[in-house]
Design a protein around this motif. Structure first.
Motif, PDB file in Angstrom:
ATOM      1  N   LEU A 204       0.920  -1.162  -0.041  1.00 22.75           N
ATOM      2  CA  LEU A 204      -0.529   0.104   0.027  1.00 22.75           C
ATOM      3  C   LEU A 204       0.771   1.046   0.200  1.00 22.75           C
ATOM      4  O   LEU A 204       0.424   2.195  -0.564  1.00 22.75           O
ATOM      5  N   ASN A 205       2.242   1.193   0.638  1.00 24.34           N
ATOM      6  CA  ASN A 205       2.976   2.725   0.429  1.00 24.34           C
ATOM      7  C   ASN A 205       3.027   2.691  -0.864  1.00 24.34           C
ATOM      8  O   ASN A 205       3.504   3.581  -1.406  1.00 24.34           O
ATOM      9  N   ARG A 206       3.589   1.436  -1.221  1.00 25.72           N
ATOM     10  CA  ARG A 206       4.601   1.556  -2.799  1.00 25.72           C
ATOM     11  C   ARG A 206       3.779   1.525  -3.785  1.00 25.72           C
ATOM     12  O   ARG A 206       3.608   2.702  -4.499  1.00 25.72           O
ATOM     13  N   LYS A 207       2.027   1.610  -3.457  1.00 26.66           N
ATOM     14  CA  LYS A 207       1.264   1.768  -4.534  1.00 26.66           C
ATOM     15  C   LYS A 207       0.436   3.478  -4.502  1.00 26.66           C
ATOM     16  O   LYS A 207      -0.052   4.069  -5.034  1.00 26.66           O
ATOM     17  N   GLY A 208       1.231   4.100  -3.024  1.00 27.75           N
ATOM     18  CA  GLY A 208       0.663   5.153  -2.550  1.00 27.75           C
ATOM     19  C   GLY A 208      -0.690   5.862  -1.696  1.00 27.75           C
ATOM     20  O   GLY A 208      -1.231   7.129  -2.059  1.00 27.75           O
ATOM     21  N   ARG A 209      -1.236   4.413  -1.336  1.00 31.15           N
ATOM     22  CA  ARG A 209      -1.836   4.324  -1.028  1.00 31.15           C
ATOM     23  C   ARG A 209      -2.501   5.126   0.255  1.00 31.15           C
ATOM     24  O   ARG A 209      -3.212   5.428   0.505  1.00 31.15           O
ATOM     25  N   ILE A 210      -0.995   4.503   0.926  1.00 30.48           N
ATOM     26  CA  ILE A 210      -0.846   5.029   2.301  1.00 30.48           C
ATOM     27  C   ILE A 210       0.359   5.497   2.614  1.00 30.48           C
ATOM     28  O   ILE A 210       1.235   5.618   1.503  1.00 30.48           O
ATOM     29  N   HIS A 211       0.513   6.506   3.701  1.00 34.20           N
ATOM     30  CA  HIS A 211       1.920   7.574   3.449  1.00 34.20           C
ATOM     31  C   HIS A 211       2.498   7.644   5.011  1.00 34.20           C
ATOM     32  O   HIS A 211       2.136   7.785   6.012  1.00 34.20           O
ATOM     33  N   GLN A 212       2.783   5.789   5.033  1.00 32.16           N
ATOM     34  CA  GLN A 212       3.243   5.521   6.779  1.00 32.16           C
ATOM     35  C   GLN A 212       4.210   4.198   6.366  1.00 32.16           C
ATOM     36  O   GLN A 212       4.301   3.099   6.577  1.00 32.16           O
ATOM     37  N   PRO A 213       5.396   4.977   6.615  1.00 34.52           N
ATOM     38  CA  PRO A 213       6.728   4.043   5.569  1.00 34.52           C
ATOM     39  C   PRO A 213       7.339   3.391   6.867  1.00 34.52           C
ATOM     40  O   PRO A 213       8.079   2.057   7.116  1.00 34.52           O
ATOM     41  N   ASP A 214       7.110   4.166   7.833  1.00 35.91           N
ATOM     42  CA  ASP A 214       8.053   3.552   9.090  1.00 35.91           C
ATOM     43  C   ASP A 214       7.229   2.952  10.332  1.00 35.91           C
ATOM     44  O   ASP A 214       7.573   2.902  12.113  1.00 35.91           O
TER      45      ASP A 214
END
Ligand SMILES: Cc1ncc(C[n+]2csc(CCOP(=O)(O)OP(=O)(O)O)c2C)c(N)n1
Ligand code: SF4
Lengths: 327, 391
Positions: free
Chosen positions: A99-109
């Motif tokens: 989901l981070n990779r696809k840009g659907r969320i921005h919660q990498p940590d």
């Protein structure tokens, strides 16, 4: 430099004077008085903070923290079944990755934590754990080892120590209690070649919290085996949990160490060990043991400790590492 | 516009799942399901599909991983058969109770022992009370269409339940058939991006899967049952919308020459095509026989089925699985339950056939028809019989 060492090169340990104030695991749960598991879990969560998702196996810690409609969790928490915490967290971690990779969320940590008792880890959950470690998901796995199935009423597990009384390994005319020696799950985890493995004890809170922090910092899987005395199952007074946990370390019954990138490092060397009998006699689960049996246990503990020393590349001198570990 | 392809049905199924922009696939190999997940792993490996393909160490972990992924907000798919499905079963119940819209293709296969890789519906029946929406495909086109529909209905916020598309092992999964595969735009028009209602999110912490004490367990199950029943009109509605986009109309129950039939044969799955041929043949001989096929197995289409059967004098229900109830096979048990409180009750016999991959032929259906008529004439008590047994 290995990946764990690389990730840890700027590691900053917790300061005994200033610990994190947050309690992601809140008070108001229903664990027994003096429970070592909940104490350890609280320390784990304090060290991890709030940007975390937790998967719990069935067991004491699941039951006491989540009787609907109450919850002791201030962070997202999921329980699915007894044997699959590692598989569930694999899914959560993979979902966040894609989901981070696809840009659907921005919660990498976000940190991913799975925990289970020794039953859910050493026995029924071992396969799911091994699979998740082998696949290399980025998560922390914590085994809260109270050396039996406590949630279902103190039955033996493969992590129950030799000679211990449980409801399915009762001592009797033809039995001394548990007949087998404790399974070494930390070594099994290390054999997967994962970046970080450690043993820890809530009696050495700073050491435990620092190991949790390290486990979360390394990319890939990390395994923590946490010794968690259980007054209810081990039959000792509820105010002795920390004492029992400390004695386990001081008598070499439960040594503290780390395996970083495959290198074994003792957290503290026990130069003047306490006799194992001192540890055993505090707990009624060992009450039936004869002198001969206790000697046998002592010999095994000594031998295992020697083996561990041989494995460790940089055995710390007593007192050096203990700055951090002694409270 | 979509394209017409000649394709192995398993490959077409995987292509369809790929078109659905699935995020996480966790799977474990078992015959005859393997081609589906093999092809999905190829799609991911070649960069055609941006998803996490997780080659787990067992089906138990496959479903557990899907539960974790779906709870974290990912569109999630898996596929299995038989023993793998049995191993997963514990977590299947949990997936539906947690209201996670996981989609699964079950390539139906017999359960051990004796070990058999071939098709029957033992695995399908084992899982009938897991609380998943379940459809049963007749041919390759249905497999593809029902998979797309499964994502749409499962993720509908009025539903939020996991969904299974059942397809017969080998006799359907390994056939090469002409299939109309939609293109990405058509899929997008029908299937909106997945928006979970609740997810595991540190910014909005929530507890999933807590302990249910006796004071709440019953209420939770009632809520789940209500959601399950409420999925029925949504299933029908989303099929109607499917018809608007793709021109192919699906209903929970399918009928073939049954309107004026005295005798109805009732089937589920790919044998229905053989049954149609048998109906045509018997019709040509002047027998007033028709076919009713169940496409929706869960929730069970009680009203539609009654409508489809109410004109008939006798019904032969075919089961592809043993019931071990001592009374009837699982499909027949449902059919009888459906008709029991209606004003009319046809004569029903139950025929168990096609176990562990044994062929079901046109002749078998003729035999079923003749047996049914004969027992009705004799006034035999309604019961069940395993046909085509070598003596
Ligand atoms: C498949 C399955 N088998 C058995 C159980 C019953 N069960 C629930 S918790 C538990 C023991 C848990 O022991 P452990 O993992 O050591 O955790 P503890 O309760 O001691 O913290 C058992 C046997 C279960 N829930 N699921
Ligand atoms: S039984 Fe033991 S582990 Fe379980 S809650 Fe009580 S003290 Fe803790």
């Amino acid at each position: 430099m290995g990946i764990a060492a690389e990730a840890l090169k700027d590691f900053n340990g917790f300061n005994p004077k200033k610990l994190p104030e947050g309690e992601p695991l809140s008070p108001g749960h229903r664990a027994c008085q003096g429970c070592g598991e909940i104490l350890a879990l609280r320390q784990v969560m304090k060290a991890l903070g709030s940007n975390v998702i937790v998967a719990s196996a069935t067991g004491c810690m699941e039951i006491v923290t989540s009787p609907f409609p109450q919850t002791a969790w201030r962070v997202p928490w999921i329980h699915v079944a007894f044997e699959n915490a590692a598989a569930v967290i694999s899914g959560v971690e993979s979902a966040y990755k894609v989901l981070n990779r696809k840009g659907r969320i921005h919660q990498p940590d976000v940190v991913f934590l799975a925990y289970a008792g020794d039953g859910g880890t050493a026995d029924i959950g071992l396969q799911a754990l091994s699979g998740a470690l082998e696949r290399g998901h980025n998560f922390v796995y914590v085994c809260l080892d109270n050396e039996a199935y406590m949630n279902t009423g103190i039955q033996r597990s493969s992590a129950t120590p030799y000679g211990a009384m449980t409801t399915t390994s009762p001592p009797g005319k033809k039995s001394i209690g548990q007949r087998t020696w404790k399974k070494n799950v930390a070594a099994i985890a290390a054999a997967h070649g994962i970046p970080y493995v450690a043993t820890a004890s809530p009696a050495y809170a700073l050491d435990l919290m620092n190991k949790v922090k390290k486990a979360a910092m390394v990319p890939g899987p990390a395994y923590l085996h946490i010794y968690s005395p259980c007054p209810t199952g081990w039959r000792y007074p509820t105010d002795l949990t920390v004492e029992v946990a400390r004695l386990a370390v001081q008598s070499k019954v439960f040594p503290l160490y780390e395996v970083i990138d495959g290198q074994w490092i003792l957290s503290r060397k026990i130069a003047k060990p306490k006799p194992v009998s001192e540890y055993l006699k505090l707990q009624r689960r060992f009450r039936h043991l004869t002198e001969t049996e206790i000697e046998r246990i002592q010999a095994r503990v000594d031998a295992e400790y020697e083996e561990l020393l041989k494995r460790c590349v940089t055995p710390e001198k007593e007192g050096k590492a203990s700055k951090e570990t002694e409270e | 516009m979509g394209k017409r392809v000649g394709m192995e049905v398993s490959i077409a199924a995987a292509e369809m799942v790929g078109l659905c922009d699935v995020d996480v696939i966790a799977a474990y190999p078992i015959t005859p399901q393997t081609h589906i997940v093999e092809h999905l792993s190829e799609l991911v490996a070649d960069g055609h599909l941006d998803a996490e393909f997780i080659p787990v160490e067992s089906e138990h972990s496959a479903m557990s991983t899907c539960v974790g992924a779906a709870a974290a907000g990912a569109r999630t798919f898996t596929s299995t058969s038989s023993q793998g499905y049995a191993l997963m079963a514990e977590i299947c119940y949990i997936a539906s109770s947690l209201r996670l819209p996981i989609v699964m293709a079950v390539v139906n296969r017999a359960l051990s022992a004796p070990i058999s890789i071939w098709n029957d519906h033992a695995d399908l029946m084992m899982s009938r009370d897991t609380g998943w929406i379940q459809t049963v495909a007749e041919n390759g086109q249905e497999v593809v269409d029902l998979l797309l529909h499964a994502f749409r209905v499962a993720e509908d916020h009025r539903v939020l339940l996991p969904a299974i598309v059942n397809l017969d092992g080998f006799t359907l999964s390994h056939m090469i058939e002409p299939v109309l595969l939609p293109d990405e735009d058509e899929v997008k028009r029908y299937l909106p991006p997945y928006r979970p209602r609740l997810r595991l999110d540190p910014e909005k912490p929530m507890t999933f899967g807590p302990v249910g004490m006796p004071e709440v367990y019953t209420e939770v199950k009632k809520a789940q049952d209500e959601a399950f029943k409420a999925s029925y009109p949504v299933i029908v509605e989303t099929w109607d919308e499917f018809a608007k986009v793709f021109g192919r109309r699906y209903r929970p129950v399918e009928t073939y020459k049954s309107e004026d039939a005295d005798v109805i044969i009732l089937t589920m799955g790919s044998t229905s095509e053989t049954a149609m041929t048998a109906v045509d043949k018997m019709r040509a001989e002047g027998k007033k026989v028709g076919l009713v096929r169940l496409r929706l197995w869960r929730p069970f289409p009680f009203d539609e089925l009654y409508q489809a059967l109410k004109g008939a004098g006798a019904v032969a229900v075919m089961d592809r699985a043993m019931g071990f109830s001592g009374g009837a096979g699982p499909v027949c048990t449902e059919v009888k339950a459906c008709l029991y409180d209606r004003a009319f009750y046809p004569y029903i016999q139950n025929y168990v056939a096609g176990l562990g991959g044994r062929d079901i032929t046109v002749e078998n259906f003729e035999e079923i028809h003749d047996k049914l008529v004969a027992s009705m004439k004799r006034g035999d008590p309604m019961g069940y019989e395993i046909i085509n047994v070598r003596e």
